[in-house]
Design an enzyme around this catalytic site. Sequence first.
Site, PDB file in Angstrom:
ATOM      1  N   SER A 226      -3.491  -7.347   2.504  1.00  0.00           N
ATOM      2  CA  SER A 226      -3.714  -7.438   4.082  1.00  0.00           C
ATOM      3  C   SER A 226      -4.531  -8.733   4.377  1.00  0.00           C
ATOM      4  CB  SER A 226      -4.674  -6.240   4.115  1.00  0.00           C
ATOM      5  OG  SER A 226      -4.102  -4.803   3.999  1.00  0.00           O
TER       6      SER A 226
ATOM      7  N   ARG B   5      -1.649  -6.006  -8.459  1.00  0.00           N
ATOM      8  CA  ARG B   5      -0.666  -7.012  -8.421  1.00  0.00           C
ATOM      9  C   ARG B   5      -0.727  -8.171  -9.508  1.00  0.00           C
ATOM     10  NH1 ARG B   5      -3.718  -7.729  -2.754  1.00  0.00           N
ATOM     11  NH2 ARG B   5      -5.341  -7.755  -4.253  1.00  0.00           N
TER      12      ARG B   5
ATOM     13  N   LYS C 277     -17.681  -6.344   5.569  1.00  0.00           N
ATOM     14  CA  LYS C 277     -16.403  -6.951   5.660  1.00  0.00           C
ATOM     15  C   LYS C 277     -16.206  -7.052   7.018  1.00  0.00           C
ATOM     16  CE  LYS C 277     -12.958  -6.286   2.111  1.00  0.00           C
ATOM     17  NZ  LYS C 277     -12.013  -5.475   1.456  1.00  0.00           N
TER      18      LYS C 277
ATOM     19  N   HIS D 198       0.725  -1.209  -0.016  1.00  0.00           N
ATOM     20  CA  HIS D 198       0.013  -0.026   0.081  1.00  0.00           C
ATOM     21  C   HIS D 198       1.045   1.286  -0.036  1.00  0.00           C
ATOM     22  CE1 HIS D 198      -3.308  -2.516   2.104  1.00  0.00           C
ATOM     23  NE2 HIS D 198      -3.841  -2.403   0.909  1.00  0.00           N
TER      24      HIS D 198
END
Length: 160
Positions: free
Chosen positions: A127, A90, A41, A17
Amino acid sequence: MTRAVTPGSYDPVTNGHLDIIERAAHLFDEVVVAVLINKTKRTLFSVEERMEMLREVCQPWPNVRVDSWHGLLVDYCRENDIKAIVKGLRAVTDYDYELQMAQMNHQLTGVDTLFMPATPAYSFLASSLVKEVATYGGDVKTLLPATIEQRLQQRLAEMR
């Protein structure tokens, strides 16, 4: 003034990040790191804790500020005169999902999304993966800023 937003859950903020935030900070006059609130979440840290951690680790970049938002990101952009969303990618799977989001956001408000490829050293970093590895006692020291890694270990210890 050119403004961009780097949205995410940041639960917790990783070196990946920070790589994207730092690179964006060199391109824009102001970068807003927006902690997005998603009630569906389950997070390890509260919104306030995540914002506090981000403020701490983003201190080297004076043009970076931290905020939070619940709702459509494009509404946040409109309300704050932000013309660009910066997203780190990514892998190809990120691109497939993020491209749809970028096209929808542009259709809704005209805001543009800029994709930054992850630095290879962080291309696997998420994460959720960091939390999972740390939960089972794996070493995540090289994946997070030291103060964030300490807070993660402390929170996991509290939960045991």
